[in-house]
Design an enzyme around this catalytic site. Structure first.
Site, short mmCIF file in Angstrom:
data_model
loop_
_atom_site.label_atom_id
_atom_site.label_comp_id
_atom_site.label_asym_id
_atom_site.label_seq_id
_atom_site.Cartn_x
_atom_site.Cartn_y
_atom_site.Cartn_z
N THR A 1 -4.43 -10.62 0.37
CA THR A 1 -4.51 -11.81 -0.49
C THR A 1 -3.48 -12.88 -0.13
O THR A 1 -3.77 -14.07 -0.20
CB THR A 1 -4.30 -11.37 -1.96
OG1 THR A 1 -5.40 -10.55 -2.33
CG2 THR A 1 -4.24 -12.55 -2.91
N GLN B 1 -2.71 14.52 -11.56
CA GLN B 1 -3.33 13.25 -11.96
C GLN B 1 -2.35 12.40 -12.77
O GLN B 1 -2.59 11.22 -12.98
CB GLN B 1 -4.58 13.52 -12.81
CG GLN B 1 -5.70 14.14 -11.99
CD GLN B 1 -6.90 14.55 -12.82
OE1 GLN B 1 -7.09 14.07 -13.93
NE2 GLN B 1 -7.70 15.44 -12.27
N CYS B 2 -1.26 13.01 -13.23
CA CYS B 2 -0.24 12.23 -13.96
C CYS B 2 0.66 11.56 -12.93
O CYS B 2 1.25 12.25 -12.09
CB CYS B 2 0.63 13.15 -14.81
SG CYS B 2 -0.28 14.13 -15.97
N THR C 1 -2.69 -5.65 -1.19
CA THR C 1 -2.06 -4.72 -2.13
C THR C 1 -2.87 -3.43 -2.32
O THR C 1 -2.31 -2.40 -2.67
CB THR C 1 -1.86 -5.38 -3.50
OG1 THR C 1 -3.14 -5.81 -3.99
CG2 THR C 1 -0.91 -6.54 -3.43
N ASP C 2 -4.20 -3.52 -2.09
CA ASP C 2 -5.04 -2.38 -2.47
C ASP C 2 -4.63 -1.07 -1.78
O ASP C 2 -4.66 -0.01 -2.40
CB ASP C 2 -6.52 -2.68 -2.17
CG ASP C 2 -7.08 -3.70 -3.16
OD1 ASP C 2 -6.47 -3.89 -4.23
OD2 ASP C 2 -8.13 -4.29 -2.86
N ASP D 1 -8.94 -7.60 4.73
CA ASP D 1 -8.72 -7.20 3.34
C ASP D 1 -8.27 -5.74 3.46
O ASP D 1 -8.89 -4.96 4.22
CB ASP D 1 -10.04 -7.29 2.58
CG ASP D 1 -9.88 -6.95 1.11
OD1 ASP D 1 -10.16 -7.82 0.28
OD2 ASP D 1 -9.49 -5.80 0.80
N SER D 2 -7.24 -5.34 2.77
CA SER D 2 -6.66 -4.02 3.05
C SER D 2 -7.58 -2.87 2.65
O SER D 2 -7.32 -1.72 3.02
CB SER D 2 -5.29 -3.87 2.39
OG SER D 2 -5.41 -3.61 1.02
N SER D 3 -8.65 -3.14 1.94
CA SER D 3 -9.62 -2.07 1.67
C SER D 3 -10.22 -1.57 2.98
O SER D 3 -10.78 -0.47 3.03
CB SER D 3 -10.76 -2.58 0.80
OG SER D 3 -10.27 -3.39 -0.21
N1 ASP Z 1 -8.25 -6.87 -1.77
C1 ASP Z 1 -6.96 -7.40 -1.43
C2 ASP Z 1 -6.38 -6.55 -0.32
O1 ASP Z 1 -5.93 -5.47 -0.59
C3 ASP Z 1 -6.08 -7.38 -2.63
C4 ASP Z 1 -4.69 -7.92 -2.41
O2 ASP Z 1 -4.22 -8.17 -1.33
O3 ASP Z 1 -3.98 -8.08 -3.43
O4 ASP Z 1 -6.39 -6.97 0.80
#
Ligand code: ASP
Length: 338
Positions: free
Chosen positions: A14, A273-274, A91-92, A59-61
């Site tokens: 992002t 999971q916690c 961030t993902d 995109d980090s996904s």
């Molecule tokens: N979908 C974005 C990514 O991970 C989200 C982000 O960067 O905040 O690339």
């Protein structure tokens, strides 16, 4: 004193995205133009910095082991030319990449700071500017000798971080390890929490894309559905259990599957999971069977770090016994073993 030199590796995310008709997307030229419009980035108190862009920006996904190797190779090939590194990342999956790099960069003594933003730099109101400036300052400091994630005023150990908010500007947490530094009016380091420098001898361990799986336990789970994938396909499995490592009693079918998988050389790590707290196999009847069947306690490791550690240990070509033993030890401060 000469200014420190930092290499910024832009992987996408992002922070450098712009609006397109299909939503935000990475755009190299526009991002570089925007950076030129921030005079603070070339202020005398700032380090000198160069930036390289991965191609394509992602995109980090979409990040995979392939990109982890590409980032690691960039750092390794320039390791002696720079005092520190900033990795711009979505961030993902930032916590996964930070975990992976923490293992791949062996005997690393330099700050490697991952950052990004929730709102792109192209927007008037954004967190990109501060995250980038502060990450550069931290990378140019002399206290950090490890892979970290800087976001929203907090410096976290990379392999302890999790993304916990999809929309807050403080998007990451380190639930089982203290914050390494707080960036308020000043950047306040918590020295006791930081890793000390290690002996010289930096090297890069590239990762191999071995088959790894994560299984989240839920009430009523039918483990028999996972039999063939667990015993024949996967080399490493992270099981996210309830609380301190518990599985439902009706899941008796799981134990023979785990036994068979372990006999076939599969490594099974039990996580919780916690987000906060630790797995304690044997504390309850519902968890001791897991241990007897051959599963290993992940203690308070995050799923992100457990996945990255499995990739790393298998990629080193270690024996199953060696991998089992290293999974139960802290290699880079990723786990608290009791
Ligand atoms: N979908 C974005 C990514 O991970 C989200 C982000 O960067 O905040 O690339």
């Amino acid at each position: 004193m000469s200014r420190k030199r930092i290499l910024v590796i832009n992987t996408g995310g992002t922070i450098g995205m712009i609006r397109t008709e299909h939503g935000y997307a990475p755009q190299r030229e526009a991002f570089h133009e925007l950076l030129k419009q921030i005079p603070e980035l070339s202020a005398p108190v700032m380090p000198e910095w160069d930036m390289v862009d991965m191609d394509p920006l992602l995109d980090s996904s979409n990040i995979t082991v392939f990109e982890w190797n590409a980032i690691g190779e960039r750092i390794a090939s320039q390791y002696h030319l720079y005092d520190g590194f900033v990795v711009l990342h979505g961030t993902d999956t930032m916590a996964y990449t930070a975990s992976a790099l923490s293992f791949m960069l062996r005997k690393n003594n330099k700050p490697v700071i991952l950052t990004g933003s929730q709102i792109p730099l192209c927007e008037v109101r954004n967190d990109a500017r501060d995250n980038l400036i502060t990450a550069l300052l931290i990378a140019a400091g002399s206290f950090v000798h490890e892979v970290c994630l800087y976001f929203g005023g907090k410096l976290l150990r990379g392999n302890r971080a999790i993304k916990y908010s999809a929309d807050d500007l403080i998007a990451f947490e380190s639930p089982n390890y203290p914050v390494l530094a707080d960036a308020g009016i000043e950047i306040r380091y918590h020295h006791a929490a930081l890793l000390p420098p290690c002996e010289e001898g930096f090297s890069l361990q590239r990762l191999v894309n071995i088959p790894i799986g994560v299984i989240k336990v839920f009430p009523g789970i039918q483990f028999e559905l996972f039999d063939s994938i667990m015993t024949e396909k996967l080399k490493g499995i992270v099981i996210e259990t309830f609380g301190a490592g518990n599985i439902p009693r009706h899941a008796d079918s799981l134990l023979p599957i785990i036994r068979k998988a372990c006999e076939n050389g599969t490594i099974i790590i039990v996580c919780s999971q916690c987000p906060h707290g630790t797995v304690s196999l044997g504390a309850y009847e519902t968890s001791s069977a897991l241990k007897e069947a051959g599963a290993i306690s992940g203690y308070d490791i995050t799923t992100e770090a457990a996945v990255a550690k499995l990739y790393y240990l298998f990629s080193r070509g270690l024996t199953v016994q060696e991998i089992r033993s290293k999974m139960e030890k802290s290699l880079r401060g990723e786990v608290t073993v009791f």
